[in-house]
Design an enzyme around this catalytic site. Sequence first.
Site, PDB file in Angstrom:
ATOM      1  N   ASP A  68      93.896  65.782 -96.003  1.00 49.83           N
ATOM      2  CA  ASP A  68      95.279  66.254 -96.121  1.00 49.83           C
ATOM      3  C   ASP A  68      96.154  65.268 -96.889  1.00 49.83           C
ATOM      4  O   ASP A  68      96.848  65.652 -97.839  1.00 49.83           O
ATOM      5  CB  ASP A  68      95.871  66.509 -94.738  1.00 49.83           C
ATOM      6  CG  ASP A  68      95.262  67.722 -94.054  1.00 49.83           C
ATOM      7  OD1 ASP A  68      94.245  68.236 -94.555  1.00 49.83           O
ATOM      8  OD2 ASP A  68      95.805  68.158 -93.026  1.00 49.83           O
TER       9      ASP A  68
ATOM     10  N   ARG B 101     105.210  57.226 -83.707  1.00 51.14           N
ATOM     11  CA  ARG B 101     105.904  57.684 -84.911  1.00 51.14           C
ATOM     12  C   ARG B 101     107.055  56.775 -85.339  1.00 51.14           C
ATOM     13  O   ARG B 101     107.232  56.532 -86.531  1.00 51.14           O
ATOM     14  CB  ARG B 101     106.398  59.128 -84.726  1.00 51.14           C
ATOM     15  CG  ARG B 101     105.287  60.162 -84.514  1.00 51.14           C
ATOM     16  CD  ARG B 101     104.042  59.839 -85.274  1.00 51.14           C
ATOM     17  NE  ARG B 101     103.032  60.893 -85.209  1.00 51.14           N
ATOM     18  CZ  ARG B 101     101.747  60.680 -85.371  1.00 51.14           C
ATOM     19  NH1 ARG B 101     101.308  59.446 -85.576  1.00 51.14           N
ATOM     20  NH2 ARG B 101     100.882  61.654 -85.327  1.00 51.14           N
TER      21      ARG B 101
ATOM     22  N   ASP C 144     106.146  66.100 -84.985  1.00 54.32           N
ATOM     23  CA  ASP C 144     106.067  64.863 -85.752  1.00 54.32           C
ATOM     24  C   ASP C 144     107.000  64.841 -86.956  1.00 54.32           C
ATOM     25  O   ASP C 144     107.537  63.805 -87.324  1.00 54.32           O
ATOM     26  CB  ASP C 144     104.627  64.597 -86.196  1.00 54.32           C
ATOM     27  CG  ASP C 144     103.777  63.999 -85.083  1.00 54.32           C
ATOM     28  OD1 ASP C 144     104.365  63.485 -84.119  1.00 54.32           O
ATOM     29  OD2 ASP C 144     102.543  64.047 -85.187  1.00 54.32           O
TER      30      ASP C 144
ATOM     31  N   SER D 169      92.458  69.720 -83.931  1.00 53.18           N
ATOM     32  CA  SER D 169      93.168  68.640 -84.613  1.00 53.18           C
ATOM     33  C   SER D 169      93.260  67.428 -83.694  1.00 53.18           C
ATOM     34  O   SER D 169      93.443  67.570 -82.477  1.00 53.18           O
ATOM     35  CB  SER D 169      94.576  69.106 -84.996  1.00 53.18           C
ATOM     36  OG  SER D 169      95.320  68.051 -85.568  1.00 53.18           O
TER      37      SER D 169
END
Length: 403
Positions: free
Chosen positions: A16, A98, A127, A181
């Site tokens: 990705d 994050r 996110d 995922s």
Amino acid sequence: MSDVKKVVLAYSGGLDTSVILKWLQTTYGCEVVTFTADLGQGEELEPARKKAELLGIKPENIYIEDLRETFVKDFVFPMFRANALYEGFYLLGTSIARPLIAQRQIEIAKATGADAVAHGATGKGNDQVRFELGYYALKPDIKVIAPWREWDLTSRTRLIAFAEEHQIPIAKDKRGEAPFSVDANLLHISAEGKVLEDPWQEAEEYVYSRTVAPEQAPDKPTYVEVEFERGDAVAVDGKRMSPATLLTELNRLGGANGIGRLDLLEGRFVGMKSRGIYETPGGTILYVAHRGIEQITLDRGAMHLKDELMPRYAELIYNGFWFSPERKMLQAAIDQSQGPVTGTVRLKLYKGSVSVVGRKSPNSLYSLEHVTFEEDSVYDQRDAQGFIKLNALRLRLLNRQQS
């Protein structure tokens, strides 16, 4: 699009973000700086450097950094002082990573003169919010590029076709759909989507990678002692360790005993419900241990107030407001409470469970003299009569009014 001259991309080296890297070059015609953070996800990071170089990134524009100690010391530990749980269960393993990534992206952007940052989060998840709230809090005029909200590469087939067109290497296991995922760091690993989307179906054992099944854990319990200073864990079984080393050791102990598995249906900030399978072995031990040391060192009023503040604090982190003034205010109050939170907790690990079986502290508020069932000379039980009558006064007056 032509306004963007240089962008700092949060880059993993996977399919990705490699596609995103090339897409930024072809769509925006800009210079790309890649940033890859080692937060303890357990993957080799040097392949990300080679992949970036293969895609034309200059060596001086490739940043690969080991942030494990910073992650645990400055983000995980402050959060654990609050005993933060989102919706009663989730130890916020993805959420707390994050802001650190966003912080370093902005720092690198300032150092390299970049005018934009980019991430690979989708337009459905939390996110994107966490990254971008962090970016804007630290550099309000930064341009943010979120490819998943802009491009037309809306399927795995299109991603692979783009990669092949631009000669981006594709791992063999990436040509088929991944069964779910994954996000990982030193605090936890999560799995969601695909085979996990039906909340009625139990997750298969192959989903779990950091913990043995509780049924397969040792038949004999493991005992461990965790030592705290001012609310932070500093030693395991008498051995002082750095924050990241300590959490790594607790992960080992927890994983071997099947501790820290969670199947959660959570309310995302963007509004939808999602199902996640989480493994947080060391964090689960740390959470129980911290509450154990607070039991013996914190005053009842301080502890109860902390418990009232905790859901709000956890929600702020989950929603991406780590850099907000309200989170900092709550953190200051929480940290103020942790002065006396020093001592040792003994825990029993057994087949998926962790429980406190002993605690001691030089700042202990526990008084055997006062609590004993035997005769004592420090507590006059007759004092309780007045205490009870004063607390009952408003109830008695209310009853008289209603009679």
